[in-house]
Design a protein around this motif. Structure first.
Motif, PDB file in Angstrom:
ATOM      1  N   THR A 185     -11.341  -3.552   7.456  1.00  0.00           N
ATOM      2  CA  THR A 185     -10.709  -2.458   6.727  1.00  0.00           C
ATOM      3  C   THR A 185      -9.574  -1.835   7.550  1.00  0.00           C
ATOM      4  OG1 THR A 185     -12.425  -0.928   7.530  1.00  0.00           O
ATOM      5  CG2 THR A 185     -12.758  -1.922   5.368  1.00  0.00           C
ATOM      6  N   ALA A 186      -9.776  -1.715   8.864  1.00  0.00           N
ATOM      7  CA  ALA A 186      -8.742  -1.145   9.729  1.00  0.00           C
ATOM      8  C   ALA A 186      -7.501  -2.031   9.757  1.00  0.00           C
ATOM      9  CB  ALA A 186      -9.285  -0.954  11.144  1.00  0.00           C
ATOM     10  N   THR A 187      -7.702  -3.354   9.736  1.00  0.00           N
ATOM     11  CA  THR A 187      -6.571  -4.285   9.700  1.00  0.00           C
ATOM     12  C   THR A 187      -5.799  -4.135   8.405  1.00  0.00           C
ATOM     13  OG1 THR A 187      -7.820  -5.860  11.064  1.00  0.00           O
ATOM     14  CG2 THR A 187      -5.902  -6.707   9.896  1.00  0.00           C
ATOM     15  N   ASN A 188      -6.519  -3.954   7.303  1.00  0.00           N
ATOM     16  CA  ASN A 188      -5.865  -3.714   6.015  1.00  0.00           C
ATOM     17  C   ASN A 188      -5.049  -2.426   6.039  1.00  0.00           C
ATOM     18  OD1 ASN A 188      -6.615  -5.989   4.649  1.00  0.00           O
ATOM     19  ND2 ASN A 188      -7.973  -4.980   3.206  1.00  0.00           N
ATOM     20  N   ILE A 189      -5.645  -1.380   6.595  1.00  0.00           N
ATOM     21  CA  ILE A 189      -4.947  -0.094   6.686  1.00  0.00           C
ATOM     22  C   ILE A 189      -3.667  -0.252   7.490  1.00  0.00           C
ATOM     23  CG2 ILE A 189      -5.082   2.225   7.690  1.00  0.00           C
ATOM     24  CD1 ILE A 189      -8.096   2.173   6.996  1.00  0.00           C
ATOM     25  N   PHE A 190      -3.750  -0.981   8.595  1.00  0.00           N
ATOM     26  CA  PHE A 190      -2.575  -1.215   9.434  1.00  0.00           C
ATOM     27  C   PHE A 190      -1.484  -1.937   8.644  1.00  0.00           C
ATOM     28  CE2 PHE A 190      -0.255  -3.937  12.502  1.00  0.00           C
ATOM     29  CZ  PHE A 190       0.289  -2.935  13.295  1.00  0.00           C
ATOM     30  N   SER A 191      -1.875  -2.932   7.855  1.00  0.00           N
ATOM     31  CA  SER A 191      -0.922  -3.678   7.040  1.00  0.00           C
ATOM     32  C   SER A 191      -0.250  -2.775   6.008  1.00  0.00           C
ATOM     33  CB  SER A 191      -1.629  -4.836   6.330  1.00  0.00           C
ATOM     34  OG  SER A 191      -0.757  -5.503   5.441  1.00  0.00           O
ATOM     35  N   ASN A 192      -1.044  -1.918   5.354  1.00  0.00           N
ATOM     36  CA  ASN A 192      -0.482  -1.006   4.359  1.00  0.00           C
ATOM     37  C   ASN A 192       0.424   0.045   4.993  1.00  0.00           C
ATOM     38  OD1 ASN A 192      -3.540  -1.315   2.577  1.00  0.00           O
ATOM     39  ND2 ASN A 192      -1.569  -2.016   1.843  1.00  0.00           N
ATOM     40  N   LEU A 193       0.101   0.458   6.208  1.00  0.00           N
ATOM     41  CA  LEU A 193       0.945   1.431   6.906  1.00  0.00           C
ATOM     42  C   LEU A 193       2.282   0.799   7.310  1.00  0.00           C
ATOM     43  CD1 LEU A 193      -1.611   3.368   9.153  1.00  0.00           C
ATOM     44  CD2 LEU A 193      -0.406   4.201   7.123  1.00  0.00           C
TER      45      LEU A 193
ATOM     46  N   ARG B 128      18.793   5.786   0.741  1.00  0.00           N
ATOM     47  CA  ARG B 128      18.681   6.646  -0.429  1.00  0.00           C
ATOM     48  C   ARG B 128      18.329   8.062   0.012  1.00  0.00           C
ATOM     49  NH1 ARG B 128      17.991   3.567  -5.210  1.00  0.00           N
ATOM     50  NH2 ARG B 128      19.031   1.562  -4.820  1.00  0.00           N
ATOM     51  N   GLU B 129      17.830   8.842  -0.907  1.00  0.00           N
ATOM     52  CA  GLU B 129      17.366  10.185  -0.586  1.00  0.00           C
ATOM     53  C   GLU B 129      15.854  10.244  -0.770  1.00  0.00           C
ATOM     54  OE1 GLU B 129      19.329  13.019  -3.001  1.00  0.00           O
ATOM     55  OE2 GLU B 129      21.347  12.352  -2.458  1.00  0.00           O
ATOM     56  N   ILE B 130      15.204  11.017   0.069  1.00  0.00           N
ATOM     57  CA  ILE B 130      13.755  11.173  -0.069  1.00  0.00           C
ATOM     58  C   ILE B 130      13.337  12.512   0.517  1.00  0.00           C
ATOM     59  CG2 ILE B 130      13.206  10.019   2.119  1.00  0.00           C
ATOM     60  CD1 ILE B 130      10.745   8.826   0.605  1.00  0.00           C
ATOM     61  N   ASN B 131      12.527  13.225  -0.209  1.00  0.00           N
ATOM     62  CA  ASN B 131      11.998  14.521   0.240  1.00  0.00           C
ATOM     63  C   ASN B 131      10.495  14.480   0.033  1.00  0.00           C
ATOM     64  OD1 ASN B 131      11.668  17.171   1.031  1.00  0.00           O
ATOM     65  ND2 ASN B 131      12.259  18.007  -0.961  1.00  0.00           N
ATOM     66  N   ILE B 132       9.789  14.061   1.070  1.00  0.00           N
ATOM     67  CA  ILE B 132       8.371  13.776   0.919  1.00  0.00           C
ATOM     68  C   ILE B 132       7.633  14.098   2.217  1.00  0.00           C
ATOM     69  CG2 ILE B 132       8.237  11.380   1.755  1.00  0.00           C
ATOM     70  CD1 ILE B 132       6.868  10.752  -1.006  1.00  0.00           C
ATOM     71  N   ASN B 133       6.375  14.460   2.094  1.00  0.00           N
ATOM     72  CA  ASN B 133       5.550  14.767   3.265  1.00  0.00           C
ATOM     73  C   ASN B 133       4.972  13.450   3.803  1.00  0.00           C
ATOM     74  OD1 ASN B 133       3.415  15.481   5.037  1.00  0.00           O
ATOM     75  ND2 ASN B 133       3.137  17.438   3.986  1.00  0.00           N
ATOM     76  N   LEU B 134       5.570  12.946   4.873  1.00  0.00           N
ATOM     77  CA  LEU B 134       5.176  11.647   5.396  1.00  0.00           C
ATOM     78  C   LEU B 134       3.744  11.642   5.908  1.00  0.00           C
ATOM     79  CD1 LEU B 134       5.978   8.749   6.021  1.00  0.00           C
ATOM     80  CD2 LEU B 134       6.922   9.537   8.214  1.00  0.00           C
ATOM     81  N   ALA B 135       3.312  12.712   6.541  1.00  0.00           N
ATOM     82  CA  ALA B 135       1.940  12.786   7.064  1.00  0.00           C
ATOM     83  C   ALA B 135       0.935  12.713   5.920  1.00  0.00           C
ATOM     84  CB  ALA B 135       1.755  14.058   7.876  1.00  0.00           C
ATOM     85  N   MET B 136       1.208  13.441   4.839  1.00  0.00           N
ATOM     86  CA  MET B 136       0.321  13.407   3.675  1.00  0.00           C
ATOM     87  C   MET B 136       0.319  12.025   3.054  1.00  0.00           C
ATOM     88  SD  MET B 136      -1.774  15.033   1.737  1.00  0.00           S
ATOM     89  CE  MET B 136      -2.616  14.511   0.255  1.00  0.00           C
ATOM     90  N   LEU B 137       1.486  11.408   2.999  1.00  0.00           N
ATOM     91  CA  LEU B 137       1.596  10.069   2.429  1.00  0.00           C
ATOM     92  C   LEU B 137       0.789   9.066   3.246  1.00  0.00           C
ATOM     93  CD1 LEU B 137       3.178   8.988  -0.028  1.00  0.00           C
ATOM     94  CD2 LEU B 137       4.937   8.210   1.557  1.00  0.00           C
ATOM     95  N   ALA B 138       0.900   9.151   4.571  1.00  0.00           N
ATOM     96  CA  ALA B 138       0.156   8.239   5.444  1.00  0.00           C
ATOM     97  C   ALA B 138      -1.348   8.455   5.315  1.00  0.00           C
ATOM     98  CB  ALA B 138       0.590   8.443   6.896  1.00  0.00           C
ATOM     99  N   ALA B 139      -1.778   9.717   5.237  1.00  0.00           N
ATOM    100  CA  ALA B 139      -3.199  10.016   5.076  1.00  0.00           C
ATOM    101  C   ALA B 139      -3.730   9.453   3.764  1.00  0.00           C
ATOM    102  CB  ALA B 139      -3.427  11.526   5.132  1.00  0.00           C
ATOM    103  N   ALA B 140      -2.927   9.572   2.710  1.00  0.00           N
ATOM    104  CA  ALA B 140      -3.323   9.037   1.408  1.00  0.00           C
ATOM    105  C   ALA B 140      -3.450   7.526   1.457  1.00  0.00           C
ATOM    106  CB  ALA B 140      -2.305   9.444   0.338  1.00  0.00           C
ATOM    107  N   VAL B 141      -2.480   6.855   2.075  1.00  0.00           N
ATOM    108  CA  VAL B 141      -2.510   5.396   2.175  1.00  0.00           C
ATOM    109  C   VAL B 141      -3.735   4.939   2.961  1.00  0.00           C
ATOM    110  CG1 VAL B 141      -1.360   3.396   3.234  1.00  0.00           C
ATOM    111  CG2 VAL B 141      -0.037   5.037   1.887  1.00  0.00           C
ATOM    112  N   ILE B 142      -4.077   5.641   4.032  1.00  0.00           N
ATOM    113  CA  ILE B 142      -5.234   5.271   4.852  1.00  0.00           C
ATOM    114  C   ILE B 142      -6.523   5.347   4.031  1.00  0.00           C
ATOM    115  CG2 ILE B 142      -6.690   6.029   6.781  1.00  0.00           C
ATOM    116  CD1 ILE B 142      -4.083   6.846   8.222  1.00  0.00           C
TER     117      ILE B 142
END
Length: 241
Positions: free
Chosen positions: A94-102, A116-130
């Motif tokens: 599962t950790a390897t999968n998480i690393f791949s998705n990150l 492009r343009e982006i206005n997003i909370n990267l920390a929240m996005l990374a936590a969600a992906v994990i």
């Protein structure tokens, strides 16, 4: 933790050996290609959808692919007599999968940031992906346990996609606007996943975010226990004992 790190290194070597790592990198480039073809300048709202598709589908398929390769090589059989702890084995995968998705997240975010343009909370996005990747990796284990071969695994994934992912995608793109139906979608883990990803782009209702996080945490814990309990049964079956 050292054991998990060693197992993760082995998983990465397998992904490289089977060209799965290259395939994952190619998929990330395809997502960038899709974004490049759009006329949308601000990618803040579309990025969660891209990561939703990647963190769910890729997490499931990578578990299945590696485990079927291990089955063919007889690796599953050796797990029954090896000193490897099955908890560490599951966590390493599962950790390897998480690393791949990150990695996909990093590449897609870098493209959006540079071109492009982006206005997003990267920390929240990374936590969600994990969290989403962890949950769907466990779903990948469950699907693999019940699949005779890789084709049946893909069939199981298609069923999961149609029943649990498509309605949430339709809501995300605005094709489902009914409030009652939208609330019913909270029964799906995929809805919780999308809520967490969207929270990185705009502030949701607090109850929605807490419900989404709680849902995925509890569901992940239940699935982990199930995957753990069924692992020996799967290993015995696949080893032909």
């Amino acid at each position: 933790m050292n054991s998990i790190a060693i197992l993760m290194a082995g998983e990465m070597q397998r992904l490289k050996k089977y060209n799965i790592l290259s395939a994952s990198f190619t998929v990330a480039l395809l997502w960038i290609g899709v974004l490049a073809l759009t006329d949308i300048q601000d990618l803040s709202m579309i990025l969660p959808l891209v990561l939703f598709l990647d963190a769910t589908s890729m997490a499931m398929v990578l578990i299945g692919v590696t485990m079927f390769y291990e089955k063919e090589e007889g690796t599953i059989k050796t797990l029954l007599v090896s000193p490897i702890n099955k908890v560490e084995y599951i966590l390493a995968k599962t950790a390897t999968n998480i690393f791949s998705n990150l990695i996909t997240l990093a590449l897609v975010y870098a493209y959006a940031r540079i071109f492009r343009e982006i206005n997003i909370n990267l920390a929240m996005l990374a936590a969600a992906v994990i969290l989403i990747s962890f949950f769907h990796s466990l779903v990948g284990f469950v699907l693999t346990y019940s699949s005779r071969d890789f084709t049946s695994l893909l069939v199981g994934m298609v069923k999961y996609t149609v029943v649990l992912m498509v309605p949430v995608i339709l809501e995300q793109v605005g094709l489902i606007a009914d409030e009652t139906l939208s609330n019913l979608l909270f029964a799906l883990p995929t809805k919780a996943s999308m809520v967490m990803l969207n929270a990185a782009a705009h502030t949701p209702e607090l109850w929605e975010l807490l419900l989404a996080i709680g849902y995925l945490v509890v569901a992940s814990a239940i699935l982990f226990v199930y995957v753990l309990r069924k692992f020996d049964e799967y290993a015995v079956k696949e080893s032909g004992v």
